[in-house]
Motif scaffolding. Structure first.
Motif, PDB file in Angstrom:
ATOM      1  N   THR A   4      42.541  17.876 -79.946  1.00 15.96           N
ATOM      2  CA  THR A   4      41.342  17.776 -80.773  1.00 15.96           C
ATOM      3  C   THR A   4      40.526  19.050 -80.564  1.00 15.96           C
ATOM      4  O   THR A   4      40.760  19.810 -79.608  1.00 15.96           O
ATOM      5  N   PRO A   5      39.552  19.334 -81.434  1.00 14.85           N
ATOM      6  CA  PRO A   5      38.702  20.503 -81.214  1.00 14.85           C
ATOM      7  C   PRO A   5      38.020  20.487 -79.841  1.00 14.85           C
ATOM      8  O   PRO A   5      37.901  21.529 -79.188  1.00 14.85           O
TER       9      PRO A   5
ATOM     10  N   SER B 255      37.790  22.683 -74.224  1.00  8.42           N
ATOM     11  CA  SER B 255      37.856  22.470 -72.779  1.00  8.42           C
ATOM     12  C   SER B 255      38.931  23.337 -72.140  1.00  8.42           C
ATOM     13  O   SER B 255      38.692  23.975 -71.104  1.00  8.42           O
ATOM     14  N   VAL B 256      40.118  23.378 -72.761  1.00  4.10           N
ATOM     15  CA  VAL B 256      41.206  24.220 -72.231  1.00  4.10           C
ATOM     16  C   VAL B 256      40.808  25.696 -72.294  1.00  4.10           C
ATOM     17  O   VAL B 256      41.030  26.455 -71.343  1.00  4.10           O
ATOM     18  N   ARG B 257      40.216  26.105 -73.402  1.00  3.91           N
ATOM     19  CA  ARG B 257      39.756  27.486 -73.544  1.00  3.91           C
ATOM     20  C   ARG B 257      38.804  27.867 -72.426  1.00  3.91           C
ATOM     21  O   ARG B 257      38.919  28.930 -71.809  1.00  3.91           O
TER      22      ARG B 257
ATOM     23  N   ILE C 134      44.648  31.108 -76.676  1.00  4.97           N
ATOM     24  CA  ILE C 134      44.719  29.742 -77.192  1.00  4.97           C
ATOM     25  C   ILE C 134      44.142  29.774 -78.593  1.00  4.97           C
ATOM     26  O   ILE C 134      43.042  30.285 -78.815  1.00  4.97           O
ATOM     27  N   PHE C 135      44.900  29.284 -79.561  1.00  9.14           N
ATOM     28  CA  PHE C 135      44.433  29.289 -80.943  1.00  9.14           C
ATOM     29  C   PHE C 135      45.188  28.235 -81.735  1.00  9.14           C
ATOM     30  O   PHE C 135      46.313  27.867 -81.393  1.00  9.14           O
ATOM     31  N   ASP C 136      44.540  27.751 -82.795  1.00  7.07           N
ATOM     32  CA  ASP C 136      45.201  26.760 -83.644  1.00  7.07           C
ATOM     33  C   ASP C 136      46.144  27.479 -84.608  1.00  7.07           C
ATOM     34  O   ASP C 136      45.859  28.578 -85.069  1.00  7.07           O
ATOM     35  N   LEU C 137      47.271  26.866 -84.888  1.00  7.57           N
ATOM     36  CA  LEU C 137      48.260  27.424 -85.797  1.00  7.57           C
ATOM     37  C   LEU C 137      47.885  27.059 -87.227  1.00  7.57           C
ATOM     38  O   LEU C 137      47.775  25.881 -87.572  1.00  7.57           O
ATOM     39  N   VAL C 138      47.674  28.061 -88.050  1.00  5.52           N
ATOM     40  CA  VAL C 138      47.180  27.843 -89.414  1.00  5.52           C
ATOM     41  C   VAL C 138      48.117  26.938 -90.202  1.00  5.52           C
ATOM     42  O   VAL C 138      47.687  26.059 -90.947  1.00  5.52           O
TER      43      VAL C 138
ATOM     44  N   ARG D 210      46.853  16.544 -87.604  1.00  8.78           N
ATOM     45  CA  ARG D 210      47.239  15.144 -87.417  1.00  8.78           C
ATOM     46  C   ARG D 210      46.249  14.186 -88.090  1.00  8.78           C
ATOM     47  O   ARG D 210      46.632  13.226 -88.729  1.00  8.78           O
ATOM     48  N   HIS D 211      44.951  14.503 -87.916  1.00  5.82           N
ATOM     49  CA  HIS D 211      43.937  13.612 -88.478  1.00  5.82           C
ATOM     50  C   HIS D 211      44.004  13.629 -90.004  1.00  5.82           C
ATOM     51  O   HIS D 211      43.982  12.585 -90.660  1.00  5.82           O
ATOM     52  N   HIS D 212      44.143  14.834 -90.573  1.00  5.42           N
ATOM     53  CA  HIS D 212      44.201  14.970 -92.025  1.00  5.42           C
ATOM     54  C   HIS D 212      45.433  14.265 -92.582  1.00  5.42           C
ATOM     55  O   HIS D 212      45.375  13.551 -93.573  1.00  5.42           O
ATOM     56  N   SER D 213      46.580  14.437 -91.901  1.00 10.51           N
ATOM     57  CA  SER D 213      47.820  13.804 -92.362  1.00 10.51           C
ATOM     58  C   SER D 213      47.702  12.294 -92.331  1.00 10.51           C
ATOM     59  O   SER D 213      48.154  11.596 -93.239  1.00 10.51           O
ATOM     60  N   ALA D 214      47.094  11.757 -91.266  1.00 13.54           N
ATOM     61  CA  ALA D 214      46.936  10.309 -91.152  1.00 13.54           C
ATOM     62  C   ALA D 214      46.089   9.767 -92.285  1.00 13.54           C
ATOM     63  O   ALA D 214      46.361   8.689 -92.839  1.00 13.54           O
ATOM     64  N   GLN D 215      45.049  10.489 -92.677  1.00 14.56           N
ATOM     65  CA  GLN D 215      44.198  10.042 -93.767  1.00 14.56           C
ATOM     66  C   GLN D 215      44.958  10.034 -95.089  1.00 14.56           C
ATOM     67  O   GLN D 215      44.825   9.124 -95.893  1.00 14.56           O
TER      68      GLN D 215
END
Length: 204
Positions: free
Chosen positions: A147-148, A153-155, A187-191, A196-201
């Motif tokens: 999650t963001p 936290s990891v960053r 550490i970065f999000d892959l574009v 996961r949240h969007h797909s579930a919706q």
């Protein structure tokens, strides 16, 4: 959570002064190898000492580098980076087209050089490394679903590790047996990765 702040944020004038591939390379070499002269830099990058001297003066005019006090002569001056951390603002943080273009040049060159140094390390034959330095490097990749808040936290944990090491080993550049090392955390999000949240919706 870390509250680390850079010692200096480069303004538009400093970025424009740095926005030249050769100047970025000189700046990077001073960070990697420590103090240098125009002549030693010229030998490293394959330029004339007149060219490197010109670029050194341009960098010094914006306090990006400074002369090493008490070292060298009027004929051969030694240059180094100022102490402390520096923040390079990204193009989206700059107010004008010219400053955004300068930031793009600086950022692209820095990351190109960063990748070059990593590939040099990965391709370096073991026989060319002193025995005590072999197998000390670490290049890891982990792909996580976060999650963001978890990513933040990891960053911050990675930042704290780097900050702690920088504080603990500060001032050892003249200690026998030391060698300049590059310490990185990414550490970065892959574009193009799954949200996961969007797909579930979408599937509900």
């Amino acid at each position: 959570m870390t509250d680390r702040k850079p010692d200096r944020v480069l303004d538009a004038g400093a970025l424009k002064a740095l926005a030249h591939p050769l100047r970025v390379r000189i700046y990077n070499l001073l960070g990697e190898r420590g103090p240098q002269t125009a002549s030693t830099l010229a030998a490293l990058i394959g330029e004339t000492s007149g060219a490197t001297s010109y670029h050194l003066r341009a960098l010094a005019s914006h306090d990006l580098i400074h002369e090493v006090v008490g070292r060298g002569t009027g004929r051969e001056r030694w240059w180094e980076l100022p102490k402390g951390s520096v923040d390079l603002p990204g193009p989206d943080e700059m107010p004008t087209p010219a400053s955004r273009a300068a930031s793009q040049v600086v950022m692209s060159e820095f990351f190109r050089l960063r990748n070059d140094s990593l590939m040099e390390y990965l391709n370096r034959p073991k026989a060319d490394q002193p025995a005590e330095w072999r197998d000390l490097g670490l290049v890891l990749t982990a792909r996580l679903d976060l999650t963001p808040e978890q990513m933040a936290s990891v960053r911050d944990q990675l930042q704290e590790v780097l900050d702690s090491a920088a504080e603990r080993f500060h001032g050892q550049e003249d200690m026998p047996g030391t060698r300049r090392v590059s310490m990185r955390a990414e550490i970065f999000d892959l574009v193009d990765g799954p949200d996961r949240h969007h797909s579930a919706q979408e599937e509900s």
